[in-house]
Scaffold this motif. Structure first.
Motif, PDB file in Angstrom:
ATOM      1  N   GLU A 116       0.836  -1.199   0.000  1.00 51.11           N
ATOM      2  CA  GLU A 116       0.000   0.000   0.000  1.00 51.11           C
ATOM      3  C   GLU A 116       0.871   1.249   0.000  1.00 51.11           C
ATOM      4  OE1 GLU A 116      -1.946   0.691   3.940  1.00 51.11           O
ATOM      5  OE2 GLU A 116      -1.111  -1.276   4.413  1.00 51.11           O
ATOM      6  N   ASP A 117       0.267   2.370  -0.383  1.00 53.97           N
ATOM      7  CA  ASP A 117       0.990   3.634  -0.373  1.00 53.97           C
ATOM      8  C   ASP A 117       1.385   3.996   1.057  1.00 53.97           C
ATOM      9  OD1 ASP A 117       0.449   3.723  -3.055  1.00 53.97           O
ATOM     10  OD2 ASP A 117      -1.098   5.276  -2.913  1.00 53.97           O
ATOM     11  N   ILE A 118       2.540   4.653   1.190  1.00 55.92           N
ATOM     12  CA  ILE A 118       3.005   5.121   2.492  1.00 55.92           C
ATOM     13  C   ILE A 118       3.267   6.614   2.402  1.00 55.92           C
ATOM     14  CG2 ILE A 118       4.830   4.983   4.229  1.00 55.92           C
ATOM     15  CD1 ILE A 118       5.306   2.101   3.335  1.00 55.92           C
ATOM     16  N   ASP A 119       2.676   7.360   3.307  1.00 54.15           N
ATOM     17  CA  ASP A 119       2.927   8.801   3.401  1.00 54.15           C
ATOM     18  C   ASP A 119       2.916   9.151   4.882  1.00 54.15           C
ATOM     19  OD1 ASP A 119       3.329  11.451   2.968  1.00 54.15           O
ATOM     20  OD2 ASP A 119       1.356  11.860   2.104  1.00 54.15           O
ATOM     21  N   ARG A 148       4.634   4.042  10.825  1.00 48.18           N
ATOM     22  CA  ARG A 148       3.450   3.516  11.493  1.00 48.18           C
ATOM     23  C   ARG A 148       2.160   4.123  10.939  1.00 48.18           C
ATOM     24  NH1 ARG A 148       5.908   7.315  14.414  1.00 48.18           N
ATOM     25  NH2 ARG A 148       4.739   8.844  15.655  1.00 48.18           N
ATOM     26  N   HIS A 149       2.136   5.444  10.659  1.00 46.99           N
ATOM     27  CA  HIS A 149       0.910   6.084  10.183  1.00 46.99           C
ATOM     28  C   HIS A 149       0.609   5.658   8.746  1.00 46.99           C
ATOM     29  CE1 HIS A 149       0.712   8.389  13.774  1.00 46.99           C
ATOM     30  NE2 HIS A 149       1.855   9.021  13.543  1.00 46.99           N
ATOM     31  N   GLY A 150      -0.642   5.352   8.481  1.00 44.41           N
ATOM     32  CA  GLY A 150      -1.051   4.989   7.132  1.00 44.41           C
ATOM     33  C   GLY A 150      -0.779   3.537   6.792  1.00 44.41           C
ATOM     34  N   ILE A 151      -0.270   2.755   7.747  1.00 45.71           N
ATOM     35  CA  ILE A 151      -0.044   1.331   7.527  1.00 45.71           C
ATOM     36  C   ILE A 151      -0.977   0.553   8.454  1.00 45.71           C
ATOM     37  CG2 ILE A 151       1.615  -0.563   7.732  1.00 45.71           C
ATOM     38  CD1 ILE A 151       2.201   1.283   5.423  1.00 45.71           C
ATOM     39  N   GLY A 152      -1.918  -0.166   7.882  1.00 42.88           N
ATOM     40  CA  GLY A 152      -2.866  -0.917   8.687  1.00 42.88           C
ATOM     41  C   GLY A 152      -3.620   0.003   9.630  1.00 42.88           C
ATOM     42  N   ASP A 153      -3.649  -0.373  10.926  1.00 44.75           N
ATOM     43  CA  ASP A 153      -4.354   0.451  11.910  1.00 44.75           C
ATOM     44  C   ASP A 153      -3.413   1.419  12.608  1.00 44.75           C
ATOM     45  OD1 ASP A 153      -2.876  -1.206  13.492  1.00 44.75           O
ATOM     46  OD2 ASP A 153      -4.569  -2.074  14.585  1.00 44.75           O
ATOM     47  N   GLY A 154      -2.183   1.530  12.128  1.00 43.39           N
ATOM     48  CA  GLY A 154      -1.230   2.458  12.713  1.00 43.39           C
ATOM     49  C   GLY A 154      -0.578   1.942  13.986  1.00 43.39           C
ATOM     50  N   SER A 155      -0.826   0.679  14.332  1.00 48.89           N
ATOM     51  CA  SER A 155      -0.294   0.126  15.569  1.00 48.89           C
ATOM     52  C   SER A 155       0.989  -0.652  15.320  1.00 48.89           C
ATOM     53  CB  SER A 155      -1.331  -0.802  16.211  1.00 48.89           C
ATOM     54  OG  SER A 155      -1.430  -2.007  15.462  1.00 48.89           O
ATOM     55  N   GLY A 212       4.550  -6.291  10.678  1.00 49.79           N
ATOM     56  CA  GLY A 212       4.451  -7.033   9.427  1.00 49.79           C
ATOM     57  C   GLY A 212       5.314  -6.422   8.345  1.00 49.79           C
ATOM     58  N   LEU A 213       5.329  -5.099   8.279  1.00 54.19           N
ATOM     59  CA  LEU A 213       6.158  -4.407   7.297  1.00 54.19           C
ATOM     60  C   LEU A 213       7.639  -4.627   7.604  1.00 54.19           C
ATOM     61  CD1 LEU A 213       5.814  -2.509   4.844  1.00 54.19           C
ATOM     62  CD2 LEU A 213       6.010  -0.586   6.415  1.00 54.19           C
ATOM     63  N   GLN A 214       7.988  -4.579   8.867  1.00 58.49           N
ATOM     64  CA  GLN A 214       9.379  -4.743   9.254  1.00 58.49           C
ATOM     65  C   GLN A 214       9.882  -6.160   9.005  1.00 58.49           C
ATOM     66  OE1 GLN A 214       8.835  -3.487  13.257  1.00 58.49           O
ATOM     67  NE2 GLN A 214       9.142  -1.320  12.806  1.00 58.49           N
ATOM     68  N   GLN A 215       8.982  -7.129   9.134  1.00 58.12           N
ATOM     69  CA  GLN A 215       9.388  -8.507   8.865  1.00 58.12           C
ATOM     70  C   GLN A 215       9.709  -8.703   7.385  1.00 58.12           C
ATOM     71  OE1 GLN A 215       6.098 -10.611  10.660  1.00 58.12           O
ATOM     72  NE2 GLN A 215       7.147 -10.762  12.639  1.00 58.12           N
ATOM     73  N   LYS A 216       9.031  -7.960   6.536  1.00 56.88           N
ATOM     74  CA  LYS A 216       9.394  -7.978   5.118  1.00 56.88           C
ATOM     75  C   LYS A 216      10.815  -7.462   4.930  1.00 56.88           C
ATOM     76  CE  LYS A 216       4.966  -7.398   2.726  1.00 56.88           C
ATOM     77  NZ  LYS A 216       4.241  -6.597   1.706  1.00 56.88           N
ATOM     78  N   LEU A 217      11.159  -6.448   5.714  1.00 56.63           N
ATOM     79  CA  LEU A 217      12.488  -5.859   5.617  1.00 56.63           C
ATOM     80  C   LEU A 217      13.560  -6.847   6.070  1.00 56.63           C
ATOM     81  CD1 LEU A 217      14.091  -3.330   4.922  1.00 56.63           C
ATOM     82  CD2 LEU A 217      13.627  -2.467   7.218  1.00 56.63           C
ATOM     83  N   VAL A 218      13.260  -7.629   7.100  1.00 62.36           N
ATOM     84  CA  VAL A 218      14.199  -8.653   7.558  1.00 62.36           C
ATOM     85  C   VAL A 218      14.501  -9.622   6.426  1.00 62.36           C
ATOM     86  CG1 VAL A 218      14.489 -10.628   9.095  1.00 62.36           C
ATOM     87  CG2 VAL A 218      13.524  -8.515   9.969  1.00 62.36           C
ATOM     88  N   LYS A 219      13.456 -10.119   5.779  1.00 56.04           N
ATOM     89  CA  LYS A 219      13.633 -11.063   4.678  1.00 56.04           C
ATOM     90  C   LYS A 219      14.420 -10.433   3.534  1.00 56.04           C
ATOM     91  CE  LYS A 219      11.051 -14.832   5.656  1.00 56.04           C
ATOM     92  NZ  LYS A 219      11.396 -16.236   5.375  1.00 56.04           N
ATOM     93  N   ALA A 220      14.096  -9.180   3.233  1.00 54.43           N
ATOM     94  CA  ALA A 220      14.779  -8.503   2.133  1.00 54.43           C
ATOM     95  C   ALA A 220      16.266  -8.332   2.424  1.00 54.43           C
ATOM     96  CB  ALA A 220      14.126  -7.142   1.887  1.00 54.43           C
ATOM     97  N   LEU A 221      16.610  -8.022   3.672  1.00 56.43           N
ATOM     98  CA  LEU A 221      18.021  -7.888   4.042  1.00 56.43           C
ATOM     99  C   LEU A 221      18.756  -9.214   3.892  1.00 56.43           C
ATOM    100  CD1 LEU A 221      17.808  -5.551   7.148  1.00 56.43           C
ATOM    101  CD2 LEU A 221      19.119  -5.101   5.071  1.00 56.43           C
TER     102      LEU A 221
END
Length: 346
Positions: free
Chosen positions: A208-211, A238-245, A251-260
């Motif tokens: 999703e878009d992030i701003d 955090r803002h604009g991603i899911g419920d902001g929590s 979940g987004l950060q876990q994608k980053l772990v895999k990408a690294l």
């Protein structure tokens, strides 16, 4: 990682899910030159905390050797599992950390914790994220001055690091999980950004878009190749991603772990000693470990045992939680699912 101090649910502090433990050992598998000044410099970079001495014997038992773990005479595989607590720190020390969002106040906080479980034989790994806003019973922790912290009921999980540093963070994790933390690793803002830059950036796909004005990141949904500063901002978003929590952000950060991990496996650092040294320097210069991993020799030994581990062999999960009955802005462990998860890592 840390953002603003507000406790509202939609503005939870960004938690930098550092890939410190797995990225570090993945790089060390590729080899680090151990001659002369380079070895001395990298070795002296590493800071350590003697967690074992501080906590003594009042801890969960160490993992027992696995009778089914296979080994060869030439290269025996480890016969016991290992658990590493990996924290991301928003250290305020140094202008680099402050410029990247560490702030201007003194001290450091950690809003991210992940338990990295590597199985006996070192063929698979599970990374369990613990949300920062989980309410826990924080145990009494020893302090460096000989005193101790008080037991605190219904405390936010990330408060352990704030009141008692790495020692209290480890003791709190062991208390709520019943799992022995064999090692500890911590990396700060600047170290993470330097690592990503040294690897030539990292490629991540967002759904999703992030701003986000707080993390200063604007991205359209899709695949992006990020530099260190951008990757750090993504991890803090955090803002604009899911419920902001925390949960959506994790979940987004876990994608980053895999990408690294994928970036590490696809980068042949052995062909460029300069790049290899740059990566090693980026990690060790911002790394704090327990005394069992505070030398290149020990880190390389761990890395060598993981040479057969790929990104596909790493599973990322989040500790099961539900909204806390006492506070809609907090969560508590969801039972029996949380206990079953920790039991599987013992």
């Amino acid at each position: 990682m840390i953002g603003d101090d507000e406790d509202r649910r939609t503005g939870r502090r960004p938690a930098l899910l550092k890939a410190a433990g797995l990225t570090l050992v993945g790089i060390l598998v590729l080899g680090i030159g151990t001659a002369g000044w380079a070895y001395w410099h990298l070795n002296s970079n590493i800071k350590s905390v003697d967690i074992n001495s501080a906590l003594g014997d009042d801890r969960p038992a160490k993992a027992s050797p696995s009778p089914s773990a296979s080994a060869s005479a030439a290269a025996p595989l480890p016969t016991e599992a290992v658990n590493i607590l990996v924290l991301g720190s928003d250290s305020r020390s140094g202008t680099e950390n402050q410029a990247l969002g560490g702030g201007s106040s003194t001290g450091a906080r950690s809003d991210t914790a992940m338990v990295v479980h590597i199985d006996a034989g070192r063929t698979t790994a599970t990374v369990v994220s613990i949300p920062r806003d989980t309410l826990v019973t924080r145990p009494s922790c020893p302090l460096s001055d000989g005193g101790s912290t008080a037991v605190s009921y219904g405390a936010m999980f990330n408060s352990a690091y704030s009141v008692g540093g790495p020692v209290c963070a480890v003791k709190t994790v062991e208390s709520i999980t019943g799992v022995r933390m064999d090692h500890y690793m911590e990396i700060d803002f600047s170290g993470f950004a330097k690592l990503v830059n040294a690897l030539g950036g990292v490629t991540v796909t967002t759904d999703e878009d992030i701003d986000d004005a707080d993390s200063h990141l604007t991205l359209k949904a899709g695949t992006h190749h990020l530099n260190g500063k951008q990757a750090l901002a993504l991890a803090r978003t955090r803002h604009g991603i899911g419920d902001g929590s925390d949960l959506g952000r994790i979940g987004l950060q876990q994608k980053l772990v895999k990408a690294l991990l994928e970036q590490i496996s696809s980068t042949n650092l052995l062909t460029s000693p300069t790049e290899l040294y740059s990566v090693a320097d980026a990690i060790t210069g911002s790394l704090t470990t327990d005394t069992g991993l505070d030398s290149l020799t020990e880190l390389m030994s761990l890395g060598e045992s993981l040479k057969g581990l790929s990104a596909d062999d790493v599973k990322t999960v989040t500790m099961p939680v539900v909204t806390a009955p006492s506070n809609a802005n907090r969560v508590v462990a969801k039972e029996p699912a949380a206990s079953e998860l920790w039991e599987s890592l013992r």
